[in-house]
Design a protein around this motif. Structure first.
Motif, PDB file in Angstrom:
ATOM      1  N   HIS A 241       0.835  -1.197   0.000  1.00 15.74           N
ATOM      2  CA  HIS A 241       0.000   0.000   0.000  1.00 15.74           C
ATOM      3  C   HIS A 241       0.872   1.250   0.000  1.00 15.74           C
ATOM      4  N   ALA A 242       0.405   2.277  -0.687  1.00 15.98           N
ATOM      5  CA  ALA A 242       1.063   3.570  -0.644  1.00 15.98           C
ATOM      6  C   ALA A 242       1.006   4.129   0.775  1.00 15.98           C
ATOM      7  N   PHE A 243       2.080   4.839   1.170  1.00 17.64           N
ATOM      8  CA  PHE A 243       2.077   5.458   2.498  1.00 17.64           C
ATOM      9  C   PHE A 243       2.528   6.906   2.436  1.00 17.64           C
ATOM     10  N   LEU A 244       2.128   7.644   3.462  1.00 18.99           N
ATOM     11  CA  LEU A 244       2.640   8.979   3.750  1.00 18.99           C
ATOM     12  C   LEU A 244       3.215   8.950   5.151  1.00 18.99           C
ATOM     13  N   TYR A 245       4.494   9.328   5.272  1.00 12.85           N
ATOM     14  CA  TYR A 245       5.148   9.413   6.579  1.00 12.85           C
ATOM     15  C   TYR A 245       5.279  10.882   6.922  1.00 12.85           C
ATOM     16  N   SER A 246       4.617  11.301   8.006  1.00  6.95           N
ATOM     17  CA  SER A 246       4.619  12.704   8.400  1.00  6.95           C
ATOM     18  C   SER A 246       4.484  12.808   9.907  1.00  6.95           C
ATOM     19  N   GLY A 247       5.291  13.652  10.522  1.00  6.82           N
ATOM     20  CA  GLY A 247       5.216  13.827  11.966  1.00  6.82           C
ATOM     21  C   GLY A 247       5.533  12.574  12.746  1.00  6.82           C
ATOM     22  N   GLY A 248       6.387  11.721  12.179  1.00  7.08           N
ATOM     23  CA  GLY A 248       6.797  10.502  12.875  1.00  7.08           C
ATOM     24  C   GLY A 248       5.844   9.339  12.743  1.00  7.08           C
ATOM     25  N   VAL A 249       4.802   9.484  11.905  1.00  2.99           N
ATOM     26  CA  VAL A 249       3.786   8.440  11.758  1.00  2.99           C
ATOM     27  C   VAL A 249       3.659   8.043  10.293  1.00  2.99           C
ATOM     28  N   MET A 250       3.629   6.720  10.020  1.00  4.74           N
ATOM     29  CA  MET A 250       3.393   6.203   8.683  1.00  4.74           C
ATOM     30  C   MET A 250       1.902   5.911   8.524  1.00  4.74           C
ATOM     31  N   ALA A 251       1.258   6.597   7.578  1.00  4.51           N
ATOM     32  CA  ALA A 251      -0.177   6.447   7.346  1.00  4.51           C
ATOM     33  C   ALA A 251      -0.417   5.682   6.048  1.00  4.51           C
ATOM     34  N   ASP A 252      -1.326   4.718   6.100  1.00  3.37           N
ATOM     35  CA  ASP A 252      -1.741   3.938   4.941  1.00  3.37           C
ATOM     36  C   ASP A 252      -2.688   4.788   4.102  1.00  3.37           C
ATOM     37  N   LEU A 253      -2.347   5.001   2.817  1.00  6.54           N
ATOM     38  CA  LEU A 253      -3.194   5.804   1.944  1.00  6.54           C
ATOM     39  C   LEU A 253      -4.295   4.995   1.286  1.00  6.54           C
ATOM     40  N   GLY A 254      -4.281   3.688   1.481  1.00  2.37           N
ATOM     41  CA  GLY A 254      -5.330   2.849   0.926  1.00  2.37           C
ATOM     42  C   GLY A 254      -5.208   2.683  -0.572  1.00  2.37           C
ATOM     43  N   THR A 255      -6.349   2.436  -1.228  1.00  2.00           N
ATOM     44  CA  THR A 255      -6.400   2.216  -2.671  1.00  2.00           C
ATOM     45  C   THR A 255      -7.614   2.933  -3.247  1.00  2.00           C
ATOM     46  N   LEU A 256      -7.715   2.906  -4.560  1.00  4.46           N
ATOM     47  CA  LEU A 256      -8.938   3.340  -5.212  1.00  4.46           C
ATOM     48  C   LEU A 256     -10.050   2.335  -4.911  1.00  4.46           C
ATOM     49  N   ALA A 257     -11.294   2.729  -5.123  1.00  3.96           N
ATOM     50  CA  ALA A 257     -12.433   1.870  -4.802  1.00  3.96           C
ATOM     51  C   ALA A 257     -12.308   0.516  -5.490  1.00  3.96           C
ATOM     52  N   GLY A 258     -12.424  -0.538  -4.695  1.00  2.00           N
ATOM     53  CA  GLY A 258     -12.336  -1.891  -5.233  1.00  2.00           C
ATOM     54  C   GLY A 258     -10.930  -2.383  -5.441  1.00  2.00           C
ATOM     55  N   GLY A 259      -9.934  -1.550  -5.069  1.00  2.00           N
ATOM     56  CA  GLY A 259      -8.544  -1.904  -5.307  1.00  2.00           C
ATOM     57  C   GLY A 259      -7.947  -2.792  -4.228  1.00  2.00           C
ATOM     58  N   TYR A 260      -6.744  -3.287  -4.522  1.00  2.00           N
ATOM     59  CA  TYR A 260      -6.063  -4.230  -3.652  1.00  2.00           C
ATOM     60  C   TYR A 260      -4.705  -3.712  -3.217  1.00  2.00           C
ATOM     61  N   GLN A 261      -4.006  -3.011  -4.136  1.00  2.00           N
ATOM     62  CA  GLN A 261      -2.658  -2.538  -3.832  1.00  2.00           C
ATOM     63  C   GLN A 261      -2.415  -1.173  -4.461  1.00  2.00           C
TER      64      GLN A 261
END
Length: 413
Positions: A241-261
């Motif tokens: 999964h795509a991530f954004l790391y900001s302020g010491g935290v890695m956040a999962d950006l998820g996927t488009l609707a119905g997506g897997y990766q």
């Protein structure tokens, strides 16, 4: 030839005076430009600077010879090699300096800097070659190079003519992919041997493990000037999964609707993120992520263009996006998306109308108005000549008594 860049913006004077700024945005948000080729059948784009110049690599003859290129002023320029057959362009800064990797006459793949019309070899960390993946606006370069006897591959920071080994996270491999103007470097590094790569941030002389999304692997591909990092990480179900790391935290950006990766490759100073995600059709779709939402870029362009956008690889501070997609002939080509200007219109305290928008680098504009949508000639308010940087345009128009509405448009020139 002039082209309409913006759907009409209507300002109701009463609305502006009572409710404040009005924003007009077209349903089609981007124009699409085919970057062409160097004569071959394959092209890949890696980066774009704030002047809208694009870097990548393209075959010059079928699929056999690959050369780094810069796209500028509507055409591709072949950057050549270091004496060998192939070269690959990876990064470009706002001065137009390009970095990448190129074969030498002895078929060694070396990091290069292309500046002032010539390509120079950056050397290695004692071993036989490496690559250069990113360059910031101070000319600092990040990449990967082999150590003595090619024992290990390490990320490096090249600054002031010196290549500094950034080490690893405990293993024998590391590779840098991005650098910001503060000299912070991101990439991937092994935590043991050549296995289990983790995304890293190198800052202040130390390499920090950014962790994962619960899985075993992560890679960091991009960093902006505020230190936000994007990339890809495995979840506890071994799904990337795509991530954004900001302020010491890695956040999962998820996927488009119905997506897997999904994977994120680039982030600009506004925090807009680009990459790809699959969707319910199990196909890759280029995306832009902003304000907590991932959007399929195929829904933001004119569907009559014949483009299918598969992957977005980089975004500049003006919101221009580059990537790879299929054209009408179903052949993979490189694209440049340029956002249509969004007009912000409001009434000022001095009884005038203020119009504001973001202008792209190297693009001229005409701002026009008229009192009726269906009749009357468009009147020119301002002609803007191209300048070399992204900039905010603010103009004012007189607010005349008895005028119920006014319409504005922006055209490129």
């Amino acid at each position: 030839m002039n082209r309409l860049w913006q759907s009409l913006a209507r300002l109701s004077l009463f609305t502006a005076l009572v409710s404040g700024p009005a924003i007009c945005q077209a349903d089609v948000l981007y124009s699409v430009t085919d970057l062409g080729t160097l004569g071959g059948d394959y092209i890949y784009v890696s980066g774009i600077n704030n002047r809208g110049e694009v870097v990548g690599n393209c075959t010059t003859n079928g699929l056999n010879v690959m050369h780094a290129f810069v796209y500028s002023g509507g055409s591709l320029a072949d950057l050549g090699t270091l004496g060998g057959t192939n070269s690959y362009g990876y990064g470009i800064n706002d001065s137009g300096q390009v970095v990448g990797a190129a074969y030498t006459g002895s078929d060694q793949d070396d990091a290069f800097l292309y500046s002032g019309g010539s390509m120079s070899d950056l050397g290695a960390l004692g071993g036989s070659g490496g690559d250069a993946r990113a360059i910031n606006n101070h000319g600092q370069i990040a990449g990967g190079a082999w150590t003595s006897s090619d024992a290990e591959l390490h990320a490096y920071l090249y600054s002031g003519g010196t290549m500094t080994d950034l080490g690893t996270l405990g293993g024998t491999r590391s590779q840098a992919f991005g650098i910001n103007d503060s000299g912070q470097v991101v990439g991937r590094a092994s935590v043991s041997g050549i296995a289990d790569y983790h995304a890293f941030l190198y800052s202040g002389g130390a390499m920090t493990d950014l962790g994962t999304l619960g899985g075993t692997l992560s890679y960091a591909y991009g960093i902006n000037n505020t230190g936000q990092v994007v990339g890809v990480a495995y979840t506890n179900n071994s799904i990337q999964h795509a991530f954004l790391y900001s302020g010491g935290v890695m956040a999962d950006l998820g996927t488009l609707a119905g997506g897997y990766q999904s994977v994120a490759y680039g982030i600009n100073s506004e925090g807009q993120i680009v990459g790809w995600s699959d969707a319910s059709d199990a196909q890759q779709h280029a995306f832009v992520y902003e304000d907590g939402r991932m959007t399929d870029l195929n829904t933001e362009i004119d569907t009559n263009t014949g483009w299918y956008l598969e992957m977005a690889t980089a975004i500049n501070d003006g919101g221009q996006i580059v990537g790879i997609g299929a054209h009408a002939t179903n052949v993979l080509r490189a694209f440049l998306l340029t956002p249509y200007p969004v007009l912000q219109i409001s009434a000022t305290s001095s009884n005038a109308i203020q119009i504001q928008f973001t202008a792209q680098a190297s693009t001229g504009y005409l701002i026009e108005s008229r009192d009726s949508l269906s009749s009357g000639a468009w009147q020119t308010l301002l002609v803007l000549d191209p300048i070399a940087s992204i900039h905010t345009v603010v103009i004012t128009d007189s607010l005349l008594p008895g005028r119920p509405a006014r319409f504005y448009r922006v055209r490129s020139s």
